[in-house]
Design a protein around this motif. Sequence first.
Motif, PDB file in Angstrom:
ATOM      1  N   TYR A   1      12.505  11.903  -7.987  1.00 56.57           N
ATOM      2  CA  TYR A   1      12.859  11.094  -6.828  1.00 56.57           C
ATOM      3  C   TYR A   1      13.808   9.962  -7.229  1.00 56.57           C
ATOM      4  N   GLU A   2      13.555   9.361  -8.382  1.00 57.17           N
ATOM      5  CA  GLU A   2      14.415   8.279  -8.882  1.00 57.17           C
ATOM      6  C   GLU A   2      15.850   8.776  -9.095  1.00 57.17           C
ATOM      7  N   GLN A   3      15.986   9.998  -9.586  1.00 55.06           N
ATOM      8  CA  GLN A   3      17.319  10.542  -9.882  1.00 55.06           C
ATOM      9  C   GLN A   3      18.030  11.076  -8.648  1.00 55.06           C
ATOM     10  N   ASN A   4      17.287  11.701  -7.723  1.00 55.40           N
ATOM     11  CA  ASN A   4      17.944  12.408  -6.620  1.00 55.40           C
ATOM     12  C   ASN A   4      17.528  11.960  -5.224  1.00 55.40           C
ATOM     13  N   GLY A   5      16.625  10.992  -5.113  1.00 48.24           N
ATOM     14  CA  GLY A   5      16.214  10.508  -3.797  1.00 48.24           C
ATOM     15  C   GLY A   5      15.616  11.602  -2.934  1.00 48.24           C
ATOM     16  N   THR A   6      15.859  11.534  -1.645  1.00 49.03           N
ATOM     17  CA  THR A   6      15.284  12.518  -0.720  1.00 49.03           C
ATOM     18  C   THR A   6      15.894  13.904  -0.890  1.00 49.03           C
TER      19      THR A   6
ATOM     20  N   CYS B   1       6.230   3.605  -1.020  1.00 54.14           N
ATOM     21  CA  CYS B   1       5.689   2.452  -1.721  1.00 54.14           C
ATOM     22  C   CYS B   1       6.581   1.263  -1.396  1.00 54.14           C
ATOM     23  N   GLU B   2       5.990   0.075  -1.245  1.00 58.45           N
ATOM     24  CA  GLU B   2       6.804  -1.092  -0.917  1.00 58.45           C
ATOM     25  C   GLU B   2       7.592  -1.615  -2.106  1.00 58.45           C
ATOM     26  N   LYS B   3       7.279  -1.137  -3.314  1.00 59.82           N
ATOM     27  CA  LYS B   3       8.024  -1.514  -4.521  1.00 59.82           C
ATOM     28  C   LYS B   3       8.753  -0.294  -5.066  1.00 59.82           C
ATOM     29  N   LYS B   4       9.826  -0.526  -5.811  1.00 56.04           N
ATOM     30  CA  LYS B   4      10.541   0.568  -6.450  1.00 56.04           C
ATOM     31  C   LYS B   4       9.665   1.158  -7.541  1.00 56.04           C
ATOM     32  N   CYS B   5       9.678   2.478  -7.662  1.00 53.77           N
ATOM     33  CA  CYS B   5       8.952   3.187  -8.710  1.00 53.77           C
ATOM     34  C   CYS B   5       9.964   3.772  -9.678  1.00 53.77           C
ATOM     35  N   ARG B   6       9.763   3.525 -10.960  1.00 51.93           N
ATOM     36  CA  ARG B   6      10.687   3.969 -12.004  1.00 51.93           C
ATOM     37  C   ARG B   6       9.909   4.608 -13.140  1.00 51.93           C
ATOM     38  N   VAL B   7      10.588   5.448 -13.924  1.00 52.28           N
ATOM     39  CA  VAL B   7      10.014   6.056 -15.117  1.00 52.28           C
ATOM     40  C   VAL B   7      10.696   5.426 -16.321  1.00 52.28           C
TER      41      VAL B   7
ATOM     42  N   VAL C   1       2.014   2.036 -14.993  1.00 56.22           N
ATOM     43  CA  VAL C   1       1.089   3.161 -14.903  1.00 56.22           C
ATOM     44  C   VAL C   1       1.368   4.011 -16.132  1.00 56.22           C
ATOM     45  N   ILE C   2       0.404   4.039 -17.052  1.00 62.42           N
ATOM     46  CA  ILE C   2       0.620   4.685 -18.346  1.00 62.42           C
ATOM     47  C   ILE C   2      -0.291   5.894 -18.461  1.00 62.42           C
ATOM     48  N   VAL C   3       0.321   7.072 -18.660  1.00 61.09           N
ATOM     49  CA  VAL C   3      -0.416   8.303 -18.881  1.00 61.09           C
ATOM     50  C   VAL C   3      -0.610   8.443 -20.386  1.00 61.09           C
TER      51      VAL C   3
ATOM     52  N   ILE D   1       7.219  -0.718 -10.116  1.00 55.91           N
ATOM     53  CA  ILE D   1       6.071  -0.021 -10.672  1.00 55.91           C
ATOM     54  C   ILE D   1       6.641   0.999 -11.638  1.00 55.91           C
ATOM     55  N   ILE D   2       6.289   0.841 -12.902  1.00 54.72           N
ATOM     56  CA  ILE D   2       6.886   1.639 -13.973  1.00 54.72           C
ATOM     57  C   ILE D   2       5.877   2.671 -14.461  1.00 54.72           C
TER      58      ILE D   2
END
Length: 191
Positions: free
Chosen positions: A45-50, A58-64, A108-110, A81-82
């Motif tokens: 989603y971060e790379q290609n959006g919808t 989410c009200e905050k940006k989510c990144r990897v 968020v750490i896996v 949110i990373i």
Amino acid sequence: MKGSFSISVQNNTVKYAFSLKRNITIIQGDSATGKTTLVDLIREYEQNGTDSGISLSCEKKCRVLEGNDWNSHLSLLKNCIIFIDEGNRFVESKEFASEVKKSDNYFVIVTREGLENLPYSIEEIYGIHTSGKYSDLKQVYHEFYKIYGNFNLENKIQKLITEDSNSGFDFFNSVSQKKYICESAGGKSNI
């Protein structure tokens, strides 16, 4: 960043819905439970959006965050949110722990490893529970569950033994408020 944030991410076959309450959340569990799939969805989603076919709410940006240049990438991220997938060894480093403590991001750490350098709460360690059927036509729904429940040790402690007889003993003896016996072992080799 402070507060609780709800995240919902899904494509046509899988959906994750969960809330984050603290700045560090750990996801653990066996292979094939959906941990890496969650991070993959966020990355896509971060790379290609919808255009990716993924919906992220989410009200905050989510990144990897990943790779050898993690520190330069992290320095650019604010109020995000990373997500970090297992296999990124930098999460075990003191340098990463220092950056997390200074950061205004949630993480968020896996991982299946212990992260001794990070100050996370035992109440923010989760596994992923799956409901629904694996099928091309039905969506699989994932939600987090707490690995460690709410423990009330108040009535279960009978005796507390400290390694030293100085400040550690003084602290725990005072905290016990005479509800249980507190004694010193007089050194770690005596425990």
